[in-house]
Design a protein around this motif. Structure first.
Motif, PDB file in Angstrom:
ATOM      1  N   ARG A  75       0.904  -0.918  -0.016  1.00 56.14           N
ATOM      2  CA  ARG A  75       0.102  -0.152  -0.133  1.00 56.14           C
ATOM      3  C   ARG A  75       0.835   1.320  -0.027  1.00 56.14           C
ATOM      4  NH1 ARG A  75      -3.218  -3.597   2.808  1.00 56.14           N
ATOM      5  NH2 ARG A  75      -5.478  -3.358   2.531  1.00 56.14           N
ATOM      6  N   GLU A  76       1.757   1.340   1.021  1.00 56.48           N
ATOM      7  CA  GLU A  76       2.575   2.458   0.838  1.00 56.48           C
ATOM      8  C   GLU A  76       3.423   2.802  -0.164  1.00 56.48           C
ATOM      9  OE1 GLU A  76       2.538   0.090   3.274  1.00 56.48           O
ATOM     10  OE2 GLU A  76       1.461   1.287   4.844  1.00 56.48           O
ATOM     11  N   GLN A  77       3.907   1.733  -0.661  1.00 58.21           N
ATOM     12  CA  GLN A  77       4.541   1.642  -2.282  1.00 58.21           C
ATOM     13  C   GLN A  77       3.728   2.523  -3.368  1.00 58.21           C
ATOM     14  OE1 GLN A  77       6.870  -1.701  -3.799  1.00 58.21           O
ATOM     15  NE2 GLN A  77       6.706  -2.622  -1.412  1.00 58.21           N
ATOM     16  N   ILE A  78       2.432   2.128  -3.397  1.00 62.38           N
ATOM     17  CA  ILE A  78       1.502   2.685  -4.443  1.00 62.38           C
ATOM     18  C   ILE A  78       1.264   4.019  -4.062  1.00 62.38           C
ATOM     19  CG2 ILE A  78      -0.719   2.348  -5.266  1.00 62.38           C
ATOM     20  CD1 ILE A  78      -0.476  -0.574  -5.201  1.00 62.38           C
ATOM     21  N   ILE A  79       1.146   4.213  -2.931  1.00 58.84           N
ATOM     22  CA  ILE A  79       0.718   5.794  -2.375  1.00 58.84           C
ATOM     23  C   ILE A  79       1.806   6.493  -2.647  1.00 58.84           C
ATOM     24  CG2 ILE A  79       0.150   7.194  -0.283  1.00 58.84           C
ATOM     25  CD1 ILE A  79      -1.493   4.593   0.571  1.00 58.84           C
ATOM     26  N   GLU A  80       2.829   6.272  -2.165  1.00 62.60           N
ATOM     27  CA  GLU A  80       4.302   7.017  -2.486  1.00 62.60           C
ATOM     28  C   GLU A  80       4.736   7.115  -3.681  1.00 62.60           C
ATOM     29  OE1 GLU A  80       5.651   8.972   0.000  1.00 62.60           O
ATOM     30  OE2 GLU A  80       4.130   8.250   1.034  1.00 62.60           O
ATOM     31  N   GLY A  81       4.446   6.084  -4.334  1.00 64.84           N
ATOM     32  CA  GLY A  81       4.943   6.100  -6.108  1.00 64.84           C
ATOM     33  C   GLY A  81       3.731   7.008  -6.606  1.00 64.84           C
ATOM     34  N   CYS A  82       2.702   7.034  -6.274  1.00 64.79           N
ATOM     35  CA  CYS A  82       1.580   7.978  -7.094  1.00 64.79           C
ATOM     36  C   CYS A  82       1.839   9.463  -6.765  1.00 64.79           C
ATOM     37  CB  CYS A  82       0.336   7.359  -6.801  1.00 64.79           C
ATOM     38  SG  CYS A  82      -0.370   5.989  -7.660  1.00 64.79           S
ATOM     39  N   LYS A  83       2.232   9.651  -5.340  1.00 69.34           N
ATOM     40  CA  LYS A  83       2.462  10.883  -4.827  1.00 69.34           C
ATOM     41  C   LYS A  83       3.922  11.424  -5.710  1.00 69.34           C
ATOM     42  CE  LYS A  83       2.111  11.300  -0.326  1.00 69.34           C
ATOM     43  NZ  LYS A  83       2.306  11.215   1.002  1.00 69.34           N
ATOM     44  N   ALA A  84       4.747  10.841  -5.767  1.00 67.98           N
ATOM     45  CA  ALA A  84       5.925  11.186  -6.572  1.00 67.98           C
ATOM     46  C   ALA A  84       5.656  11.537  -7.796  1.00 67.98           C
ATOM     47  CB  ALA A  84       6.899  10.173  -6.201  1.00 67.98           C
ATOM     48  N   LYS A  85       4.637  11.076  -8.498  1.00 68.44           N
ATOM     49  CA  LYS A  85       4.235  11.354  -9.798  1.00 68.44           C
ATOM     50  C   LYS A  85       3.119  12.522  -9.677  1.00 68.44           C
ATOM     51  CE  LYS A  85       5.407   7.009 -11.830  1.00 68.44           C
ATOM     52  NZ  LYS A  85       6.313   7.402 -12.802  1.00 68.44           N
ATOM     53  N   ASN A  86       2.769  12.923  -8.287  1.00 65.90           N
ATOM     54  CA  ASN A  86       1.598  14.022  -8.538  1.00 65.90           C
ATOM     55  C   ASN A  86       0.459  13.665  -9.090  1.00 65.90           C
ATOM     56  OD1 ASN A  86       3.101  15.956  -7.040  1.00 65.90           O
ATOM     57  ND2 ASN A  86       4.186  16.386  -8.905  1.00 65.90           N
ATOM     58  N   LEU A  87       0.106  12.387  -9.192  1.00 59.84           N
ATOM     59  CA  LEU A  87      -1.210  11.783  -9.629  1.00 59.84           C
ATOM     60  C   LEU A  87      -2.419  12.438  -8.853  1.00 59.84           C
ATOM     61  CD1 LEU A  87      -0.067   8.358 -10.421  1.00 59.84           C
ATOM     62  CD2 LEU A  87      -0.040  10.260 -12.001  1.00 59.84           C
ATOM     63  N   PRO A  88      -3.231  12.795  -9.535  1.00 61.12           N
ATOM     64  CA  PRO A  88      -4.655  13.146  -8.690  1.00 61.12           C
ATOM     65  C   PRO A  88      -5.345  11.943  -8.114  1.00 61.12           C
ATOM     66  CG  PRO A  88      -5.115  13.201 -10.864  1.00 61.12           C
ATOM     67  CD  PRO A  88      -3.615  12.831 -10.938  1.00 61.12           C
ATOM     68  N   ILE A  89      -4.936  11.326  -6.945  1.00 60.92           N
ATOM     69  CA  ILE A  89      -5.647  10.166  -6.419  1.00 60.92           C
ATOM     70  C   ILE A  89      -5.520  10.225  -4.897  1.00 60.92           C
ATOM     71  CG2 ILE A  89      -5.299   7.510  -6.104  1.00 60.92           C
ATOM     72  CD1 ILE A  89      -3.770   7.557  -8.968  1.00 60.92           C
ATOM     73  N   SER A  90      -6.879  10.053  -4.549  1.00 61.18           N
ATOM     74  CA  SER A  90      -6.973   9.620  -2.773  1.00 61.18           C
ATOM     75  C   SER A  90      -6.905   8.220  -2.805  1.00 61.18           C
ATOM     76  CB  SER A  90      -7.861  10.584  -2.441  1.00 61.18           C
ATOM     77  OG  SER A  90      -9.151  10.205  -2.775  1.00 61.18           O
ATOM     78  N   PHE A  91      -6.466   7.683  -1.615  1.00 61.18           N
ATOM     79  CA  PHE A  91      -6.497   6.279  -1.475  1.00 61.18           C
ATOM     80  C   PHE A  91      -7.335   5.982  -0.147  1.00 61.18           C
ATOM     81  CE2 PHE A  91      -2.497   6.974  -3.955  1.00 61.18           C
ATOM     82  CZ  PHE A  91      -2.944   5.896  -4.854  1.00 61.18           C
TER      83      PHE A  91
END
Length: 147
Positions: A16-32
């Protein structure tokens, strides 16, 4: 558009943390959102409603209390990621995948190749199968950013 992604399944690794951090690093407009990942807290979710005489009824009551959160979050999400780990059988994750399928909610499965066979029906209804959190991040980046 902002996306809501529900993270379901295995709670013993940091996927979970890997996906959340990876998406955050790409500035993706996603909330989990996610199910409760504290095993003891999840098991005790119904304890406030009174003591039970057997583990079956304790588990039954806690499963229903947990379902309030799970059902609501799956219904509200745009997409779900359903993780199956190698060490434990995640029956709850299979149930979440089935619920997504019944709702017509898209989901991606995340698991290793050595459990393809027992998950064939779950994978058949998924819109993608990933083997690593990085693959999930790549799919999410495409889905939310492609023009």
């Amino acid at each position: 558009m902002s996306w809501t992604v529900y993270l379901s399944g295995e709670i013993h690794t940091d996927w979970r943390e890997q996906i959340i951090e990876g998406c955050k690093a790409k500035n993706l407009p996603i909330s989990f959102t996610s199910a409760v990942t504290n095993h003891d807290a999840s098991d005790a979710a119904g304890d406030g409603l009174g003591e039970e005489s057997s583990n079956f009824w304790r588990d039954h009551k806690s499963a229903k209390v947990n379902a309030i959160r799970t059902k609501t979050q799956i219904e509200k999400c745009d997409l779900a990621i359903v993780r199956f780990g190698d060490k434990y059988k995640q029956w709850n994750a299979a149930f979440d995948a089935g619920f997504c399928a019944a709702l017509g909610k898209p989901y991606i499965t995340l698991h290793s190749a050595d459990i393809i066979h027992p998950l064939k029906e779950v994978d058949a209804a998924a819109l993608a199968w990933a083997q690593t959190p990085q693959q999930v991040i790549e799919v999410l980046e495409y889905v939310v950013s492609a023009q």
